[in-house]
Design a protein around this motif. Structure first.
Motif, short mmCIF file in Angstrom:
data_model
loop_
_atom_site.label_atom_id
_atom_site.label_comp_id
_atom_site.label_asym_id
_atom_site.label_seq_id
_atom_site.Cartn_x
_atom_site.Cartn_y
_atom_site.Cartn_z
N ILE A 25 0.89 -1.16 0.00
CA ILE A 25 0.00 0.00 0.00
C ILE A 25 0.92 1.20 0.00
N GLY A 26 0.96 1.93 -1.12
CA GLY A 26 1.95 2.99 -1.29
C GLY A 26 1.38 4.24 -1.89
N LEU A 27 1.54 5.36 -1.22
CA LEU A 27 1.01 6.65 -1.67
C LEU A 27 2.11 7.52 -2.24
N ASN A 28 1.85 8.17 -3.39
CA ASN A 28 2.70 9.26 -3.88
C ASN A 28 2.19 10.55 -3.24
N PRO A 29 2.96 11.15 -2.33
CA PRO A 29 2.42 12.30 -1.61
C PRO A 29 2.50 13.60 -2.40
N VAL A 30 1.51 14.46 -2.21
CA VAL A 30 1.59 15.83 -2.73
C VAL A 30 2.53 16.64 -1.83
N ASP A 31 2.37 16.45 -0.54
CA ASP A 31 3.15 17.15 0.48
C ASP A 31 4.31 16.25 0.92
N ASP A 32 5.53 16.64 0.57
CA ASP A 32 6.71 15.81 0.85
C ASP A 32 7.35 16.14 2.19
N THR A 33 6.60 16.76 3.09
CA THR A 33 7.16 17.08 4.40
C THR A 33 7.12 15.87 5.32
N VAL A 34 7.98 15.89 6.32
CA VAL A 34 8.06 14.77 7.26
C VAL A 34 6.73 14.60 8.00
N ILE A 66 -4.16 -6.91 8.07
CA ILE A 66 -3.89 -7.10 6.64
C ILE A 66 -2.42 -7.50 6.45
N PRO A 67 -2.15 -8.64 5.86
CA PRO A 67 -0.76 -9.06 5.63
C PRO A 67 -0.20 -8.38 4.38
N THR A 68 0.45 -7.26 4.58
CA THR A 68 1.00 -6.51 3.45
C THR A 68 2.11 -5.60 3.94
N GLN A 69 2.52 -4.66 3.09
CA GLN A 69 3.57 -3.70 3.39
C GLN A 69 3.01 -2.30 3.16
N ILE A 70 3.50 -1.31 3.92
CA ILE A 70 3.08 0.08 3.72
C ILE A 70 4.29 0.95 3.41
N CYS A 71 4.03 2.03 2.65
CA CYS A 71 5.11 2.92 2.22
C CYS A 71 4.51 4.24 1.76
N VAL A 72 5.21 5.33 2.00
CA VAL A 72 4.89 6.63 1.39
C VAL A 72 6.07 7.03 0.52
N LEU A 73 5.80 7.30 -0.75
CA LEU A 73 6.85 7.46 -1.75
C LEU A 73 7.39 8.89 -1.79
N ALA A 74 7.80 9.38 -0.62
CA ALA A 74 8.47 10.67 -0.52
C ALA A 74 9.95 10.47 -0.84
N HIS A 75 10.72 11.55 -0.81
CA HIS A 75 12.16 11.41 -1.01
C HIS A 75 12.74 10.57 0.12
N VAL A 76 13.77 9.82 -0.19
CA VAL A 76 14.34 8.88 0.78
C VAL A 76 14.75 9.57 2.07
N THR A 77 15.26 10.79 2.00
CA THR A 77 15.68 11.48 3.22
C THR A 77 14.49 11.85 4.09
N THR A 78 13.36 12.17 3.46
CA THR A 78 12.14 12.47 4.22
C THR A 78 11.65 11.23 4.95
N GLN A 79 11.67 10.09 4.26
CA GLN A 79 11.24 8.83 4.88
C GLN A 79 12.17 8.45 6.03
N MET A 80 13.46 8.67 5.85
CA MET A 80 14.41 8.33 6.91
C MET A 80 14.14 9.16 8.16
N ARG A 132 1.84 11.34 9.05
CA ARG A 132 0.37 11.23 9.17
C ARG A 132 -0.18 10.10 8.30
N VAL A 133 0.28 10.05 7.05
CA VAL A 133 -0.23 9.03 6.13
C VAL A 133 0.21 7.63 6.57
N LEU A 134 1.49 7.49 6.97
CA LEU A 134 1.98 6.19 7.42
C LEU A 134 1.22 5.69 8.65
N GLU A 135 0.94 6.60 9.57
CA GLU A 135 0.21 6.20 10.77
C GLU A 135 -1.22 5.76 10.42
#
Length: 453
Positions: free
Chosen positions: A190-199, A218-232, A204-207
């Motif tokens: 389950i992966g979102l391309n965010p409009v807002d790339d802020t931390v 649900i047996p799956t994976q979650i991710c928000v497709l922000a820049h890698v540094t934002t996700q870190m 909020r979306v990940l939570e």
């Protein structure tokens, strides 16, 4: 190394191996834009004939971008298994093609040989293959990876649930998410391309994703497709994260345009393993697409297929859970019409699989490209037959945030039924528990997101 040939009474002379590689490529508008494509069909055939006689040793000794200038070249070369390479280095590209297509060669044989192949070798053999060659060979290659669940397998076709929203409104995202789950979509991620790339927005979306995942088990994976540094940074602040995403390129300069380098990706992977929420060991998600290096003037005069292959050589270093090529997203500047998109999708899938990657394809197009929904449905069936690991799932196939067309929730279900494919096993069992599937078939609850309300 011979760089010339005579064809139909005309002599063709090529100045370098990169020129041969570029002109042997199937017609792509991106190569034309770069001024490196064959001028005529005859010149293309001549380049293919020359390339067919090039040895794997020639390709290793003449990488697309010099070793001293590019960290991706160094990664590809340094990760090469020299014992395997030494056994095949005198093969020509046509020898490699014939070997891959041989009915005697099985998936385990290919797993062995790929350890001795550079990305340029894989790109070269791709240029000599027909579409059916690419499908047949990719089908032999079964790649499985594990994050929270196991993706891959001959009967599995997974899908990323992509509930994008124009304002990242949590309720709007959730409505799309719940509808997608009811269609059996979301087993890959389950992966979102965010409009807002802020931390803060990413957290909020990940939570919210994590809340839904836990509530319904649900047996799956979650991710928000922000820049890698934002996700870190989000992970460091406690955000529940299964996969870390990043778009990647086939050259160091291309990655610089994305604001990344190899060290950063290594740090991200280690952080995900140390502080992420996935079982692992595969915790990275990469996206690619032919032409991205040209768009950032980072292609070094190299054709877009070869640069795409180098993306996979880079990705392999980090053993990702999934990689997908967003094949028709950049537009007609790089892939002009449905014929070029179809070819690129089959090429990318084959090259990713031959690198040993869990490969998916965003079977898509933009509205200023000469393509339509029938074209991507055709490609989806071809890729399904080739053993593609996953597609995208978007409401009615129309991404309202990214403004492009891709496979819809209903398309995933239809392709699965047509080709006798199933969701990831753990997810399939969950669908049965929810009453969305029964005895391997979807029930009347399928497509009704209100069952989660």
């Amino acid at each position: 190394m011979r760089l010339s040939t005579k064809l139909f009474g005309v002599e063709y002379h090529f100045k370098s191996l990169n020129e041969v590689m570029a002109k042997a490529n199937e017609l792509k508008s991106g190569d034309q834009l770069a001024g490196i494509a064959a001028k005529t069909t005859k010149e293309r055939v001549a380049a293919k004939e020359v390339l067919s006689e090039v040895t794997l040793k020639d390709l290793k000794e003449n990488p697309a971008v010099p070793y001293e200038e590019d960290e991706i070249t160094r990664i590809i070369m340094d990760d090469l298994n020299l014992k395997v390479y030494d056994e095949i280095k005198e093969w020509t590209v046509k020898d490699l093609r014939e070997w891959l297509l041989s009915t005697e060669v099985k998936g385990n044989d290919i797993k062995w040989i790929r350890r001795g192949l550079t990305s340029e070798m894989i790109a070269a053999v791709t240029k000599l293959m027909s579409n059916l060659d690419l499908i047949q060979t990719a089908k032999k290659i079964v790649v499985t990876k594990h994050c929270n669940t196991t993706i891959g397998g001959e009967t599995v076709l997974a899908a990323r649930l992509q509930p994008n929203h124009t304002t990242d409104d949590p309720d709007g995202i959730m409505i799309s998410l719940l509808e997608g789950l009811s269609y059996g979509v979301g087993d890959a991620v389950i992966g979102l391309n965010p409009v807002d790339d802020t931390v803060d927005s990413v957290i909020r979306v990940l939570e919210r994703f994590d809340e839904i995942k836990r509530k319904w088990k649900i047996p799956t994976q979650i991710c928000v497709l922000a820049h890698v540094t934002t996700q870190m940074e989000a992970i460091k602040r406690g955000a529940p994260t299964d996969l870390i995403f990043q778009s990647i390129a086939g050259s160091e300069k291309g990655n610089e345009a994305f604001g990344i380098n190899a060290k950063m990706i290594e740090e991200a992977k280690n952080l995900a393993l140390r502080e992420g929420t996935a079982a692992g060991p595969n915790v990275m998600y990469f996206e690619t697409g032919q032409g991205s290096e040209l768009s950032s003037d980072a292609h070094h005069g190299v054709d877009q297929l070869t640069m795409e292959a180098r993306c996979y050589g880079f990705a392999k270093r980090y053993d990702p859970f999934i990689v997908n090529t967003v094949v028709g997203f950049i537009g007609p500047e790089y892939l002009y019409d449905s014929k070029q998109v179809t070819r690129a999708g089959l090429e990318d899938h084959f090259m990713g699989k031959l690198h040993g990657l869990s490969m998916g394809v965003d079977v898509c197009y933009t509205n200023h490209m000469k393509a339509d929904q029938n074209d991507i449905e055709n490609l989806a069936i071809l890729l399904g037959a080739a053993g593609c690991n996953f597609f995208m799932g978007v409401p009615v196939g129309d991404d309202i945030m990214l403004n492009y067309q891709t496979t819809g929730y209903h398309d995933i279900q239809t392709v699965r039924e047509t080709l006798n494919k199933n969701p990831i096993n753990e997810f399939s069992l969950w669908l049965e528990e929810m009453g969305i599937r029964k005895d391997g078939k979807f029930t009347k609850k399928s497509g009704d997101g209100s069952i989660f309300l």
